[in-house]
Each structure stands twice: as structure tokens, then as C-alpha cells.
Design a protein around this motif. Sequence first.
Motif: not given
Length: 225
Positions: A102-113, A134-140
Motif C-alpha cells: 500500500i502506497y501511503r504517499n499516493n493515498m495522501k496525494k489522492a486525499k484518500l483515508e 492492483t488498486a487504482i484510484f481514478e480521477y473521478n
Amino acid sequence: MEALKVFLAALFSAATLFIIAKLIGHKQVAQLEFFDYITGITIGSVAAEVATMLESPWWKPIVALVTFSAVTLVLSVVTRRFPKSRKYINGTPTIIMDNGKIYRNNMKKAKLELSEFLLLCRQEGYFNLDDIQTAIFEYNGQLSILPVSTKRPLNPEDMELDPKQEYIGTELIMDGRILDENLKRLGLDTIWLNKQLKLNGYCNAGEVFLGIYNSDSELVLYDGE
């Protein structure tokens, strides 16, 4: 008389909103990106005000309605004509989890808790993170999940003792434009791409609507209708 004014104002508002919806297209409903969502609510709110405004000048909300619609149309044209602008206007997908990490820095960038991430996983039917490749948080705001090979739905091609793990394909051509960054990341170049295009009967990338380099190291091309 008052009721007739309201009826005519509502009819005019509905006609204006119908024309704007036709100009903008189905993007508002299909994708609901953040800015589309906000402008959609605003346009609907202004249109409702047009339908009930009896005393104030009728042209004021109409100007606001046209302005918001114009901004939406301009941004749509910009993102279509200049693909590089999409990451600034729409945002970019963010890899939240890959291969058990799990990429914590990417979660912070995406503002995802973390709790929100787990909720999105459960909504997609994954209650165990070990089932996710793989889990990808889409821009929508949606979460796209690629399951591990042993947890994906069974199909005839999976009738093997050790199914091969799939990986997400990489877009090399979008809207007839070559994505140089993706091409370079894969260690490929335009010479290789042009050769592949010719082998598939295309003269140049402008004739291709979408080109994806899949996990089998093959270039799959799609025409636009």
C-alpha cells in the motif's frame, strides 16, 4: 396570469437546459468528474431560478447559465485537443496498492483515508486485501481493482493449474495521438510503433482511436466509429 408567466418561464428554462445538455453531451452523466459535478449542479440551480424568476430581469440568470456552460465546453475542447492538459484539469489515476504493498504517499496525494480505501474495496466486493493485485484510484473518485489471478472469476482460459497473472495494459495511442511518456516508460520508441502500425494496415497514429500495449507484449489497436 401569474401562473401563465411561471409556465412560460419554466418552458423557456427547460428548452435552454435541453440545448445546453445537447452541446455538453453525456459526459456529465457518464463520468461525473469533480468539476462536471459542480457545474452540473450550478447549471441546474440557475435553470431552476430562471423558471421561477418573475420580477428580476430574466437575462441575468441566462447570462450565468451560458457562462457556466461555455466554461464546461471550453474545458472539454481543451482536454480533447491537448491531452497533456488532462492531468491538470481532470487529474490523474493514482496507484494505491500494488503487489501487496500500500502506497501511503499516493493515498495522501489522492486525499484518500485508509478507512475510505477499505470501504471502496468492500464496495467492489473485496473484503480481503490479499485478493487484490492492483488498486487504482481514478480521477473521478472511483476505485479500479485488478484481482490476483487465483481470485478472479473463472473462465475457460483459466483452466490451468497455475494461471498466469495479468497486468494492466498501457495506452500508447489515444485520440490519434502518441503518448510519448508511456512509450518511453516501456522502453519502446516511435520507430517500433510505426512499424507495428504498418503491420496492422495503418499509415500513421492519426488513423487509430486507441492503441494499448497489453501484458502479452502485443499492441492492440481500435478504430473510432
